[in-house]
Design a protein around this motif. Structure first.
Motif, PDB file in Angstrom:
ATOM      1  N   ASN A  15       0.811  -1.209  -0.007  1.00  0.00           N
ATOM      2  CA  ASN A  15       0.067   0.130  -0.150  1.00  0.00           C
ATOM      3  C   ASN A  15       0.888   1.303  -0.032  1.00  0.00           C
ATOM      4  OD1 ASN A  15      -2.700  -1.003  -0.087  1.00  0.00           O
ATOM      5  ND2 ASN A  15      -2.626  -1.747   1.911  1.00  0.00           N
ATOM      6  N   ALA A  16       2.002   1.342   0.571  1.00  0.00           N
ATOM      7  CA  ALA A  16       2.773   2.451   0.790  1.00  0.00           C
ATOM      8  C   ALA A  16       3.436   2.542  -0.791  1.00  0.00           C
ATOM      9  CB  ALA A  16       4.154   2.220   1.712  1.00  0.00           C
ATOM     10  N   PHE A  17       3.886   1.538  -1.056  1.00  0.00           N
ATOM     11  CA  PHE A  17       4.554   1.950  -2.660  1.00  0.00           C
ATOM     12  C   PHE A  17       3.588   2.147  -3.596  1.00  0.00           C
ATOM     13  CE2 PHE A  17       7.833  -1.556  -1.225  1.00  0.00           C
ATOM     14  CZ  PHE A  17       8.866  -0.770  -0.982  1.00  0.00           C
ATOM     15  N   LEU A  18       2.104   1.940  -3.352  1.00  0.00           N
ATOM     16  CA  LEU A  18       1.219   2.335  -4.496  1.00  0.00           C
ATOM     17  C   LEU A  18       0.651   3.757  -4.056  1.00  0.00           C
ATOM     18  CD1 LEU A  18      -0.830  -0.845  -4.847  1.00  0.00           C
ATOM     19  CD2 LEU A  18       0.577   0.204  -6.495  1.00  0.00           C
ATOM     20  N   ALA A  19       0.711   4.226  -2.815  1.00  0.00           N
ATOM     21  CA  ALA A  19       0.051   5.162  -2.612  1.00  0.00           C
ATOM     22  C   ALA A  19       0.682   6.831  -2.758  1.00  0.00           C
ATOM     23  CB  ALA A  19      -0.602   5.415  -1.041  1.00  0.00           C
ATOM     24  N   ARG A  20       0.024   7.774  -2.580  1.00  0.00           N
ATOM     25  CA  ARG A  20       0.701   9.094  -2.648  1.00  0.00           C
ATOM     26  C   ARG A  20       1.721   9.268  -1.502  1.00  0.00           C
ATOM     27  NH1 ARG A  20      -0.734  11.143  -7.255  1.00  0.00           N
ATOM     28  NH2 ARG A  20      -3.050  11.217  -8.131  1.00  0.00           N
ATOM     29  N   GLY A  66      -0.217   2.996   4.263  1.00  0.00           N
ATOM     30  CA  GLY A  66       0.123   1.719   4.803  1.00  0.00           C
ATOM     31  C   GLY A  66       0.106   1.422   6.230  1.00  0.00           C
ATOM     32  N   SER A  67       0.040   2.915   7.030  1.00  0.00           N
ATOM     33  CA  SER A  67       0.477   2.565   8.412  1.00  0.00           C
ATOM     34  C   SER A  67      -0.703   2.094   9.258  1.00  0.00           C
ATOM     35  CB  SER A  67       0.573   4.203   8.765  1.00  0.00           C
ATOM     36  OG  SER A  67      -0.884   4.817   8.803  1.00  0.00           O
ATOM     37  N   ILE A  93      12.303  -2.381   7.212  1.00  0.00           N
ATOM     38  CA  ILE A  93      12.089  -1.324   6.050  1.00  0.00           C
ATOM     39  C   ILE A  93      11.242  -0.236   6.206  1.00  0.00           C
ATOM     40  CG2 ILE A  93      11.355  -1.604   3.400  1.00  0.00           C
ATOM     41  CD1 ILE A  93      12.901  -4.036   3.428  1.00  0.00           C
ATOM     42  N   TYR A  94       9.834  -0.609   6.516  1.00  0.00           N
ATOM     43  CA  TYR A  94       8.744   0.277   6.521  1.00  0.00           C
ATOM     44  C   TYR A  94       9.026   1.381   7.419  1.00  0.00           C
ATOM     45  CZ  TYR A  94       4.215   2.199   6.911  1.00  0.00           C
ATOM     46  OH  TYR A  94       2.900   2.876   6.954  1.00  0.00           O
ATOM     47  N   LEU A  95       9.626   1.121   8.584  1.00  0.00           N
ATOM     48  CA  LEU A  95       9.933   2.370   9.584  1.00  0.00           C
ATOM     49  C   LEU A  95      10.934   3.148   9.132  1.00  0.00           C
ATOM     50  CD1 LEU A  95       9.750   0.111  12.803  1.00  0.00           C
ATOM     51  CD2 LEU A  95       8.318   2.137  12.329  1.00  0.00           C
ATOM     52  N   TYR A  96      11.878   2.527   8.379  1.00  0.00           N
ATOM     53  CA  TYR A  96      13.022   3.409   7.723  1.00  0.00           C
ATOM     54  C   TYR A  96      12.498   4.377   6.769  1.00  0.00           C
ATOM     55  CZ  TYR A  96      17.669   4.774   6.692  1.00  0.00           C
ATOM     56  OH  TYR A  96      18.795   5.357   6.308  1.00  0.00           O
ATOM     57  N   ALA A  97      11.566   3.893   5.831  1.00  0.00           N
ATOM     58  CA  ALA A  97      10.827   4.548   4.940  1.00  0.00           C
ATOM     59  C   ALA A  97       9.825   5.719   5.242  1.00  0.00           C
ATOM     60  CB  ALA A  97      10.129   3.746   3.995  1.00  0.00           C
TER      61      ALA A  97
END
Length: 172
Positions: free
Chosen positions: A105-110, A120-121, A153-157
């Motif tokens: 979701n994070a990769f697809l979203a604005r 994606g949170s 990875i998610y947290l770093y992003a």
């Protein structure tokens, strides 16, 4: 010197400095081991596979955080028994699955949702609340390492670099 030259009052015009994790504050409450996580509100199997492929594409061949064949096999078992048997059998796999959904979701979203939360949170927070204690990995230690890597990875992003390092270091 710049304040004097531009006639700026330093007490009112100081720039806002954001520290690690200030942009997207996240909090969650961990579920105890005896509470079965909810399997409601999850996407269809096809959309789950789509998000998995999005994650694979964005992480590229360099970063292999998942055993692809095993993940897809577990995903099919999970959707084959929607009562949550797979969650009971392997809670770390369920966390891994939720983290893949969050990253996809994070990769697809604005960059930012309308609520001001990172993309994606909601799913990420759900995954982290389901995450078992790292001491009790048992037979799921590989799933635990993969899940912690994905969480990192998610947290770093989303600019939670210190928390990302803590997640990754839990199993190294």
């Amino acid at each position: 010197m710049m304040n004097r030259k531009l006639n700026l009052d330093p007490s009112t015009n100081t720039p806002k400095l954001y520290l690690d994790g200030d942009l997207y504050p996240l909090e969650w409450t961990s579920l105890t081991a005896d509470v079965q996580p909810s399997v409601s509100g999850l996407p269809s199997m096809d959309y789950g596979l789509y998000l998995f492929n999005i994650v694979k594409f964005h992480l590229g061949p360099t970063y292999r955080f998942l055993d692809e064949a095993a993940f897809v096999s577990h995903l099919q078992k999970f959707y084959g028994h929607p009562t949550g048997e797979k969650v009971i059998e392997s809670r770390f796999w369920f966390v891994q699955f939720l983290l893949v959904l969050a990253l996809g979701n994070a990769f697809l979203a604005r960059p930012r949702t309308q609520s001001g939360c990172p993309p994606g949170s909601k799913i990420f927070i759900r995954a982290m609340s389901v995450m078992p204690n790292h001491v009790s990995t048992g037979k799921d230690s590989l799933f635990a390492m993969e899940a912690l890597g994905l969480a990192g990875i998610y947290l770093y992003a989303i600019d939670h670099r210190e928390a990302a390092h803590v997640q990754v270091r839990q199993h190294t």
